[in-house]
Motif scaffolding. Structure first.
Motif, mmCIF file in Angstrom:
data_model
loop_
_atom_site.group_PDB
_atom_site.id
_atom_site.type_symbol
_atom_site.label_atom_id
_atom_site.label_comp_id
_atom_site.label_asym_id
_atom_site.label_seq_id
_atom_site.Cartn_x
_atom_site.Cartn_y
_atom_site.Cartn_z
ATOM 1 N N ILE A 136 0.854 -1.180 0.000
ATOM 2 C CA ILE A 136 0.000 0.000 0.000
ATOM 3 C C ILE A 136 0.893 1.234 0.000
ATOM 4 O O ILE A 136 1.676 1.454 0.929
ATOM 5 C CB ILE A 136 -0.934 0.034 1.225
ATOM 6 C CG1 ILE A 136 -1.803 -1.230 1.289
ATOM 7 C CG2 ILE A 136 -1.784 1.299 1.212
ATOM 8 C CD1 ILE A 136 -2.788 -1.375 0.157
ATOM 9 N N TYR A 137 0.781 2.018 -1.062
ATOM 10 C CA TYR A 137 1.570 3.244 -1.191
ATOM 11 C C TYR A 137 0.892 4.376 -0.425
ATOM 12 O O TYR A 137 -0.333 4.481 -0.400
ATOM 13 C CB TYR A 137 1.709 3.634 -2.658
ATOM 14 C CG TYR A 137 2.267 5.029 -2.862
ATOM 15 C CD1 TYR A 137 3.636 5.253 -2.897
ATOM 16 C CD2 TYR A 137 1.405 6.124 -2.988
ATOM 17 C CE1 TYR A 137 4.141 6.542 -3.066
ATOM 18 C CE2 TYR A 137 1.908 7.415 -3.153
ATOM 19 C CZ TYR A 137 3.276 7.610 -3.186
ATOM 20 O OH TYR A 137 3.771 8.882 -3.340
ATOM 21 N N TYR A 138 1.705 5.269 0.169
ATOM 22 C CA TYR A 138 1.145 6.453 0.821
ATOM 23 C C TYR A 138 2.099 7.633 0.695
ATOM 24 O O TYR A 138 3.309 7.472 0.509
ATOM 25 C CB TYR A 138 0.836 6.173 2.301
ATOM 26 C CG TYR A 138 2.055 5.886 3.148
ATOM 27 C CD1 TYR A 138 2.699 6.903 3.854
ATOM 28 C CD2 TYR A 138 2.570 4.597 3.236
ATOM 29 C CE1 TYR A 138 3.821 6.636 4.629
ATOM 30 C CE2 TYR A 138 3.686 4.323 4.018
ATOM 31 C CZ TYR A 138 4.309 5.343 4.705
ATOM 32 O OH TYR A 138 5.430 5.079 5.464
ATOM 33 N N ASN A 139 1.534 8.826 0.776
ATOM 34 C CA ASN A 139 2.287 10.077 0.777
ATOM 35 C C ASN A 139 2.054 10.734 2.125
ATOM 36 O O ASN A 139 0.908 10.872 2.560
ATOM 37 C CB ASN A 139 1.789 10.969 -0.366
ATOM 38 C CG ASN A 139 2.734 12.107 -0.684
ATOM 39 O OD1 ASN A 139 3.839 12.174 -0.162
ATOM 40 N ND2 ASN A 139 2.294 13.015 -1.540
ATOM 41 N N ASP A 140 3.115 11.132 2.808
ATOM 42 C CA ASP A 140 3.042 11.634 4.178
ATOM 43 C C ASP A 140 3.839 12.931 4.244
ATOM 44 O O ASP A 140 5.066 12.925 4.194
ATOM 45 C CB ASP A 140 3.614 10.573 5.129
ATOM 46 C CG ASP A 140 3.503 10.953 6.604
ATOM 47 O OD1 ASP A 140 2.984 12.042 6.917
ATOM 48 O OD2 ASP A 140 3.943 10.144 7.446
ATOM 49 N N LEU A 141 3.124 14.063 4.342
ATOM 50 C CA LEU A 141 3.755 15.372 4.297
ATOM 51 C C LEU A 141 3.476 16.160 5.569
ATOM 52 O O LEU A 141 2.470 15.947 6.237
ATOM 53 C CB LEU A 141 3.230 16.178 3.100
ATOM 54 C CG LEU A 141 3.319 15.537 1.713
ATOM 55 C CD1 LEU A 141 2.648 16.433 0.681
ATOM 56 C CD2 LEU A 141 4.758 15.264 1.334
ATOM 57 N N GLY A 142 4.358 17.113 5.875
ATOM 58 C CA GLY A 142 4.143 18.004 7.001
ATOM 59 C C GLY A 142 4.775 17.504 8.280
ATOM 60 O O GLY A 142 5.318 16.393 8.344
ATOM 61 N N PRO A 143 4.696 18.317 9.342
ATOM 62 C CA PRO A 143 5.316 17.959 10.617
ATOM 63 C C PRO A 143 4.713 16.684 11.196
ATOM 64 O O PRO A 143 3.498 16.548 11.271
ATOM 65 C CB PRO A 143 5.014 19.167 11.513
ATOM 66 C CG PRO A 143 4.628 20.280 10.586
ATOM 67 C CD PRO A 143 4.022 19.641 9.390
#
Length: 276
Positions: free
Chosen positions: A12-19
């Motif tokens: 499962i691919y994910y994008n995780d941005l920010g603090p």
């Protein structure tokens, strides 16, 4: 690419941005798209200081193109595995269309402390297909037509849907955004045809009634009144009656894909609900 591997071996691919210490917002995309469909929201909330996560559902986008597990129980289990992996606490889960069903199914089962609020946008709950119990639903023949068009020529079908009803570009006087159509096609063609075929049953025939009744956190329902994909009268207007802590906000004239066509309207309303 950041991925997790589920118990059945699916990536499962994910994008995780920010603090990573900020409040998390997790976005759940619609069929047959990917986490990229949330670009306008991911950037908006990232710039507001939130941690934002968008995953590609199994069989969609950059995740594994599975020929199994393409139904809501497994979708929700995949979300639980990802939220456990990232140790998301006090998260806001936002789902569009099929993703709204996924949010309802996950949030109703989530461990205490994992979820703070939920938002369902143009979402499929309680149930889409017509039956004696749901006389206002869409006939099964509509979804059979989706399956037939997908199997016959998926590439053309994935041009026809965004060019017409998804964004309301078939309405007189509509401003057609060619980039949105092209991006819809790009996202759709990244996924697997079998998974997309199976997902039609998942989003149209799954009954989320008990999920909506079970959810204890505040839920915002957002729905375009000119939604031609998930008609408002058999979705949000019924769903609001089932929620313990629900709020319904409707948008005259706006289409199913209003998060893209009207992000300038939707994003501030999301922010107000999250911070309110």
């Amino acid at each position: 690419m950041p991925t997790i591997t589920t118990a059945d071996g699916t990536d499962i691919y994910y994008n995780d941005l920010g603090p990573k210490d900020a409040q998390p917002i997790m976005f759940h995309h619609g069929w047959p798209l990917s986490g990229d469909d949330w670009d306008a929201q991911m950037m908006f909330f990232c710039l507001q200081g939130f941690r934002v996560i968008a995953h590609d559902r199994r069989g969609h986008g950059r995740s594994g193109q599975t020929d199994h597990g393409n139904e809501m129980d497994t979708y929700a289990a995949d979300v639980a595995a990802l939220t456990d992996h990232l140790d998301l606490k006090n998260a806001v889960h936002i789902g569009h269309s099929t993703g709204g069903g996924e949010v309802a199914h996950y949030v109703a089962r989530a461990r205490p402390g994992r979820v703070a609020k939920a938002v369902l946008i143009g979402a499929v709950p309680p149930i889409m297909v017509k039956s004696e119990a749901n006389p206002g639903g869409l006939p099964i023949e509509v979804f059979d037509g989706f399956r037939a068009a997908l199997a016959a020529n998926r590439a053309q079908f994935y041009i026809d849907v965004p060019s017409g009803p998804f964004y309301g570009f078939n309405r007189p006087g509509a401003t057609v955004i060619q980039g949105a159509i092209d991006n819809w096609w790009r996202q759709g063609m990244m996924g697997g045809i079998k998974a997309h075929y199976d997902c039609i049953k998942a989003f149209s025939e799954t009954d989320f009634t008990e999920d909506l009744k079970t959810i204890d956190v505040p839920v915002l329902l957002m729905h375009g009144e000119d939604d031609q994909i998930v008609p408002i009268d058999d979705s949000a207007r019924i769903g609001i009656t089932l929620l313990k802590h629900g709020t319904l906000k409707t948008y005259p004239g706006l289409p199913h894909g209003m998060c893209t066509t009207h992000a300038d309207v939707i994003n501030p309303d999301l922010l107000a609900f999250i911070t309110g």
